[in-house]
Design a protein around this motif. Structure first.
Motif, mmCIF file in Angstrom:
data_model
loop_
_atom_site.group_PDB
_atom_site.id
_atom_site.type_symbol
_atom_site.label_atom_id
_atom_site.label_comp_id
_atom_site.label_asym_id
_atom_site.label_seq_id
_atom_site.Cartn_x
_atom_site.Cartn_y
_atom_site.Cartn_z
ATOM 1 N N ASP A 35 -11.765 -1.936 -4.376
ATOM 2 C CA ASP A 35 -10.763 -2.916 -3.951
ATOM 3 C C ASP A 35 -9.362 -2.413 -4.196
ATOM 4 O OD1 ASP A 35 -9.381 -5.093 -3.261
ATOM 5 O OD2 ASP A 35 -10.354 -6.474 -4.675
ATOM 6 N N ASP A 71 -8.569 -9.714 0.421
ATOM 7 C CA ASP A 71 -8.941 -8.476 1.101
ATOM 8 C C ASP A 71 -9.606 -8.890 2.410
ATOM 9 O OD1 ASP A 71 -9.846 -6.055 1.978
ATOM 10 O OD2 ASP A 71 -10.825 -5.470 0.100
ATOM 11 N N LYS A 99 -13.436 -11.405 -0.858
ATOM 12 C CA LYS A 99 -13.234 -10.445 0.220
ATOM 13 C C LYS A 99 -13.915 -10.920 1.499
ATOM 14 C CE LYS A 99 -14.110 -5.593 1.430
ATOM 15 N NZ LYS A 99 -14.677 -4.302 0.937
#
Length: 602
Positions: free
Chosen positions: A88, A192, A164
């Motif tokens: 990440d 993300d 995410k």
């Protein structure tokens, strides 16, 4: 009153130009909007496009996504996603607030520990624990996101790491017109390929609201589909500018005598609609001001009969469909997107009345029914390495509006806007400033491109009224208007400086395809005005059109290969106006002629 105290680069702001209510736009242009009334646009529905893998931002490729609603868990019943990934990019120490890196040399640790006393150790450990507590992982659950924001507001802020590839789908309006709780502390939302959006079937509400004292940081997020209800009243774009322009009032009577513009049929200054009859000098005595203003009553001074002026501009109830930053609030939007938001007032994607910074961010496909399709600013705004594209505003500032003219409320003075290494393209308005509009503010465009924007009335690329405009190493290209100022329209006692810049390949239906300068002072230095075309049947001044006592100075500047239907094609200078050329400037190869009423130019 403007919030602008200093320029965005830290220097003192120059003195604002005097505010003379004189002619703003050229005669005959306002009639072009007679067939395009806002009433016909009242039923326009917001774009509630479903999320897709096709990302607007080049920096954010597609990825597998989860969808979750505040009405319940995802249909697939998937387990909660922690949002943390070994690779990440957003999980670095800079955002966690503490450094938990291991691998230190044991001897170095021993020396460090020997130097610290017990008190220092305790203090350091406590701080580390507090920082860890402030860093929260939020699963792909909309209710959990709301809960964590509430907790962060009550615990002096925090860093929330969102799941995410998740879409947090907001379906309820539980926070006074906001989909999420108002930000009152220092809160960071990290994602993300993560989206926070309003459900297509939900009631109208904005997504995020930063209150006074709040500090919101967004990183790696898409803010999508916010919608605030439009004004009940409508107005023609030309009518919005009638208080500033005698020529608009006296020459547009026939075309403006339509059902939505009947009160403007008279040529006298009183021809403004009832909601706008109070001139700026008499704003304090408007009898219906309280009812007509879409501004929260508590935010304005309560002394109705006094002449007290608020220290800062205040937002309207409908401003900022994606993100609203209130006075005293601060927002940093990094590596993110503001998409498909629609404001019933100002600022489709973002309305900033405090301090805002956008970096490496895309603002696209947003709409405002008044000013600032992409961004509206009345505070301190910084935009760098970002894209403002394909936004729409009805009255003015398709991409960015720094300030607003008086319509239903008093005018909103622009703040200080600085745009650096960015692109402002393919934005549109029925009024003024297809790419950028400045009303009584200061706007600086540095190493920025303003291209392929459209304004129906004036300033296809940029329009400035009673403003300070600075272009440095900028490009204003391929913009268009049916009226005046295809590239730039500098009007109403403005001061503009264009340095090391290019104004090229812009188009106008009337005057000044490159630059239209009216009642203002514009200086071009080390720049080029090239390839612009004034193409209407009465069009002239393909490169530069200067009128109504305006002053244009050219220093080491080229005006070349511009075209107009009627002469001149290069520079047209009206009686009582002034154009000055230094010895190193050149006006050449313009058609049908180079100059009119310009000393030493033929």
């Amino acid at each position: 009153m403007s919030n602008d105290v200093t320029t965005t680069d830290g220097g003192a702001s120059t003195a604002p130009p005097t505010r003379r209510r004189r002619a703003l736009w050229v005669a005959g242009v306002a009639g072009l909007t007679g067939v395009v009334g806002l009433a016909a646009l009242g039923g326009v529905a917001a774009r509630d496009d479903k999320p897709s893998s096709d990302r607007v931002s080049d920096a954010q490729p597609s990825t597998n996504r989860q969808n979750v609603s505040d009405a319940g868990a995802g249909a697939d019943g998937a387990k909660e996603n922690s949002g943390q990934d070994p690779g990440d990019d957003w999980s670095g120490d800079d955002w966690s607030g503490f450094d938990d890196r291991s691998g230190k040399d044991d001897k170095r640790d021993d020396k460090r520990d020997a130097k610290r006393d017990d008190k220092g150790d305790d203090k350091g450990d406590d701080k580390g624990d507090d920082d860890k507590d402030r860093n929260k992982q939020v699963p792909c659950d909309t209710d959990k996101l709301i809960q964590e924001i509430v907790f962060a507001n009550s615990r002096d802020g925090g860093v929330l790491e969102l799941a995410k590839g998740c879409t947090y789908n907001l379906t309820r309006n539980d926070y006074e017109g906001n989909g999420l709780p108002v930000i009152t502390e220092r809160i960071t939302l990290k994602g993300d390929h993560t989206t926070i959006g309003r459900d297509a079937t939900a009631d109208y509400f904005r997504i995020l609201n930063v209150g006074p004292g709040g500090h919101l940081t967004l990183k790696g997020l898409s803010i999508k589909g916010g919608q605030t209800i439009q004004q009940g009243m409508t107005v023609e774009p030309a009518t919005a500018w009638a208080p500033y322009s005698t020529s608009v009032r006296t020459t547009a009577a026939a075309e403006l005598a339509k059902p939505t513009a009947a009160p403007a049929a008279k040529p006298a200054p009183a021809a403004k609609p009832a909601a706008a009859t109070a001139k700026p000098a008499a704003a304090a005595v408007k009898p219906a001001a309280a009812a007509a203003k879409p501004v929260a009553a508590a935010a304005k001074p309560v002394a109705a009969g006094s002449a007290v002026v608020p220290l800062v501009e205040q937002p309207g109830l409908n401003d900022g469909a994606g993100v609203l930053v209130q006075p005293g609030g601060r927002a940093e939007i990094l590596d993110s997107e503001l998409l498909y938001n629609q404001s019933g007032g100002n600022g489709g994607g973002l309305a900033n009345f405090g301090t805002a910074r956008l970096s490496k961010t895309t603002v696209a496909h947003n709409t405002a029914f008044l000013f600032g399709g992409g961004i509206f600013n009345a505070g301190l705004l910084q935009v760098d390495e970002s894209k403002i594209k394909d936004n729409n505003a009805i009255i003015g500032g398709g991409g960015i509006a720094n300030g607003a003219a008086e319509i239903f409320t008093d005018e909103v003075d622009g703040g200080s806007a600085w745009v650096h290494k960015s692109e402002i393209s393919d934005n549109r308005t029925l009024g003024f400033g297809g790419g950028v509009l400045d009303v009584e503010g200061t706007t600086t465009l540095h190493e920025t491109t303003v291209s392929d924007n459209t304004a129906l009335l004036a300033g296809g690329g940029i329009a400035a009224a009673d403003s300070q405009l600075i272009l440095k190493h900028a490009t204003v290209a391929k913009n268009s208007t049916a009226g005046v100022g295809g590239g730039l329209a500098v009007t109403f006692d403005s001061v503009a400086t264009v340095e090391n810049s290019w104004i090229k390949d812009n188009t106008a239906g009337f005057f000044g395809a490159g630059l239209y300068n009216e009642d203002s002072v514009t200086t071009l230095r080390d720049s080029e005005v090239v390839g612009n075309r004034a193409v209407g049947p009465l069009a002239s001044g393909g490169g530069i059109y200067n009128t109504d006592g305006g002053e244009v100075s050219l220093q080491r500047t080229k005006v070349t290969q511009n075209f107009a239907t009627l002469p001149p094609g290069g520079i047209s200078n009206g009686l009582g106006s002034f154009v000055r050329l230094d010895d190193e400037s050149a006006v050449t190869a313009n058609r049908p002629t180079n100059c009119l009423n310009v000393p030493d130019c033929f």
